[in-house]
Design a protein around this motif. Sequence first.
Motif, mmCIF file in Angstrom:
data_model
loop_
_atom_site.group_PDB
_atom_site.id
_atom_site.type_symbol
_atom_site.label_atom_id
_atom_site.label_comp_id
_atom_site.label_asym_id
_atom_site.label_seq_id
_atom_site.Cartn_x
_atom_site.Cartn_y
_atom_site.Cartn_z
ATOM 1 N N LEU A 132 0.857 -1.184 0.000
ATOM 2 C CA LEU A 132 0.000 0.000 0.000
ATOM 3 C C LEU A 132 0.896 1.237 0.000
ATOM 4 O O LEU A 132 1.219 1.805 1.044
ATOM 5 C CB LEU A 132 -0.925 -0.018 1.228
ATOM 6 N N TRP A 133 1.285 1.636 -1.203
ATOM 7 C CA TRP A 133 2.286 2.710 -1.312
ATOM 8 C C TRP A 133 1.791 4.031 -0.743
ATOM 9 O O TRP A 133 2.579 4.813 -0.204
ATOM 10 C CB TRP A 133 2.701 2.870 -2.777
ATOM 11 N N ASP A 134 0.493 4.305 -0.862
ATOM 12 C CA ASP A 134 -0.038 5.530 -0.247
ATOM 13 C C ASP A 134 0.151 5.500 1.263
ATOM 14 O O ASP A 134 0.515 6.515 1.886
ATOM 15 C CB ASP A 134 -1.536 5.689 -0.574
ATOM 16 N N GLY A 135 -0.105 4.326 1.862
ATOM 17 C CA GLY A 135 0.098 4.187 3.292
ATOM 18 C C GLY A 135 1.565 4.311 3.669
ATOM 19 O O GLY A 135 1.908 4.935 4.683
ATOM 20 N N ILE A 136 2.460 3.733 2.851
ATOM 21 C CA ILE A 136 3.904 3.847 3.103
ATOM 22 C C ILE A 136 4.333 5.311 3.055
ATOM 23 O O ILE A 136 5.098 5.782 3.903
ATOM 24 C CB ILE A 136 4.702 3.029 2.065
ATOM 25 N N LEU A 137 3.819 6.044 2.059
ATOM 26 C CA LEU A 137 4.186 7.454 1.904
ATOM 27 C C LEU A 137 3.683 8.290 3.081
ATOM 28 O O LEU A 137 4.452 9.034 3.708
ATOM 29 C CB LEU A 137 3.624 8.002 0.593
ATOM 30 N N LEU A 138 2.383 8.138 3.380
ATOM 31 C CA LEU A 138 1.771 9.006 4.393
ATOM 32 C C LEU A 138 2.139 8.608 5.816
ATOM 33 O O LEU A 138 2.255 9.478 6.697
ATOM 34 C CB LEU A 138 0.243 8.981 4.233
ATOM 35 N N LYS A 139 2.310 7.308 6.062
ATOM 36 C CA LYS A 139 2.489 6.847 7.435
ATOM 37 C C LYS A 139 3.910 6.420 7.779
ATOM 38 O O LYS A 139 4.196 6.161 8.953
ATOM 39 C CB LYS A 139 1.526 5.681 7.707
ATOM 40 N N VAL A 140 4.781 6.364 6.761
ATOM 41 C CA VAL A 140 6.166 5.978 7.027
ATOM 42 C C VAL A 140 7.145 7.016 6.500
ATOM 43 O O VAL A 140 7.936 7.574 7.255
ATOM 44 C CB VAL A 140 6.489 4.596 6.415
ATOM 45 N N VAL A 141 7.084 7.300 5.188
ATOM 46 C CA VAL A 141 8.086 8.169 4.574
ATOM 47 C C VAL A 141 7.990 9.604 5.092
ATOM 48 O O VAL A 141 8.994 10.194 5.531
ATOM 49 C CB VAL A 141 7.962 8.138 3.041
ATOM 50 N N LEU A 142 6.786 10.172 5.055
ATOM 51 C CA LEU A 142 6.650 11.561 5.514
ATOM 52 C C LEU A 142 6.980 11.721 6.999
ATOM 53 O O LEU A 142 7.722 12.640 7.373
ATOM 54 C CB LEU A 142 5.245 12.087 5.205
ATOM 55 N N PRO A 143 6.451 10.850 7.887
ATOM 56 C CA PRO A 143 6.876 10.952 9.290
ATOM 57 C C PRO A 143 8.376 10.714 9.472
ATOM 58 O O PRO A 143 8.990 11.309 10.357
ATOM 59 C CB PRO A 143 6.054 9.856 9.985
ATOM 60 N N MET A 144 8.980 9.844 8.629
ATOM 61 C CA MET A 144 10.415 9.582 8.717
ATOM 62 C C MET A 144 11.220 10.845 8.431
ATOM 63 O O MET A 144 12.273 11.092 9.039
ATOM 64 C CB MET A 144 10.804 8.476 7.740
ATOM 65 N N ILE A 145 10.731 11.671 7.509
ATOM 66 C CA ILE A 145 11.398 12.934 7.184
ATOM 67 C C ILE A 145 11.072 14.001 8.232
ATOM 68 O O ILE A 145 11.946 14.749 8.677
ATOM 69 C CB ILE A 145 10.978 13.421 5.783
ATOM 70 N N ALA A 146 9.798 14.040 8.639
ATOM 71 C CA ALA A 146 9.348 15.111 9.528
ATOM 72 C C ALA A 146 9.839 14.950 10.962
ATOM 73 O O ALA A 146 10.216 15.945 11.608
ATOM 74 C CB ALA A 146 7.822 15.188 9.509
ATOM 75 N N SER A 147 9.865 13.712 11.480
ATOM 76 C CA SER A 147 10.170 13.548 12.907
ATOM 77 C C SER A 147 11.584 14.012 13.277
ATOM 78 O O SER A 147 11.755 14.680 14.314
ATOM 79 C CB SER A 147 9.931 12.101 13.352
ATOM 80 N N PRO A 148 12.625 13.745 12.467
ATOM 81 C CA PRO A 148 13.938 14.299 12.822
ATOM 82 C C PRO A 148 13.981 15.829 12.751
ATOM 83 O O PRO A 148 14.625 16.473 13.589
ATOM 84 C CB PRO A 148 14.887 13.676 11.788
ATOM 85 N N LEU A 149 13.295 16.398 11.758
ATOM 86 C CA LEU A 149 13.271 17.860 11.651
ATOM 87 C C LEU A 149 12.556 18.483 12.845
ATOM 88 O O LEU A 149 13.018 19.472 13.424
ATOM 89 C CB LEU A 149 12.584 18.282 10.344
ATOM 90 N N VAL A 150 11.425 17.884 13.209
ATOM 91 C CA VAL A 150 10.676 18.376 14.366
ATOM 92 C C VAL A 150 11.485 18.177 15.641
ATOM 93 O O VAL A 150 11.573 19.070 16.490
ATOM 94 C CB VAL A 150 9.312 17.664 14.470
#
Length: 337
Positions: A132-150
């Motif tokens: 489920l690539w949409d789920g991977i993008l929204l629930k894994v990839v984006l948080p993976m990028i955002a959480s270190p920045l935050v």
Amino acid sequence: MTPELIAVLAVIAVAMFFDYTNGFHDAANAIATSISTRALTPRVALAMAAVGNFIGAHLGGNVAKTVGDGLVELPAGLASLGVVFAGVLGAICWNLLTWYFGIPSSSSHALFGGLVGATLCAIPFGVGGTVLWDGILLKVVLPMIASPLVGFSLGALMMLAVMWIFRRGNPAKLNRGFRWAQTVSAMAMSIGHGMQDAAKTMGIVVLALFAGGYQDSKTHIPEWVFWTSATVLALGTYAGGWRIIRTLGRKIIDLGPPEGFAAETVASIVLFTTSRLGLPISTTHTITSAIMGVGATKKLSAVRWGVAGNIVTAWILTFPAAAAIAAICYFVVRPLF
């Protein structure tokens, strides 16, 4: 016993082994800063982290549902259990490899990468799985990028606030006070870790129960799954992950009690918030970036950027590396399923 039951038990067993490695691999997330600042002795810190992980596991149902139903789609059947088994095995291999070298990589992303790699490898064999690539993008990839920045940004802001509020305080008294405060922040961090990381194992167990035909829902979490995942994670945490504790506690920056308190507080806030939203983020990324943000408020050279760069490189490699290992594991275990 039927082949399906044997396969389900095998997947649960390997999921629990992953849970255990997750515990000692990520013990550093909760207590490395407290140990390095001498706010807590190592064994007291580990015991407290184990209790916090056990408590947090019972609060992470939303994240477990995301893992069980939001990343890959697998039909019920014996072949699907082989996919899950291989995916978890790939994550375990990556966990052990990064633990050996003392690299604080993400057990979460190793698990996600393992599931995706095994699923993709199984598709040509007619298993019928889908990523489920949409789920991977929204629930894994984006948080993976955002959480270190935050984590980095909030860590810096929190440390600046602490420095300004206590700018006229006596350093010796402040250090004693922040050592006590770290007891609270470390406990909050360990609960947040349990909310995130035990939940991911729970999601795998639920996925196995569904694939094996032992429950109709991919989001219902039986009570025994909560207790088992929480207990195993707590035991793994108490075993300790000293190689990674040394990396987080000493090699990125020289932490004092105020810095440790600021980093742990920020990381726990992020973990509590994302767990509530059902977003499976990496506790490793969050606490490590918060430590970097705290250190950068002193001066940029206070952060050992060479060590930080190696850690970030491992973060980037974790998902594809675990996926590749899981694909190899699938070829090995496929005849058994």
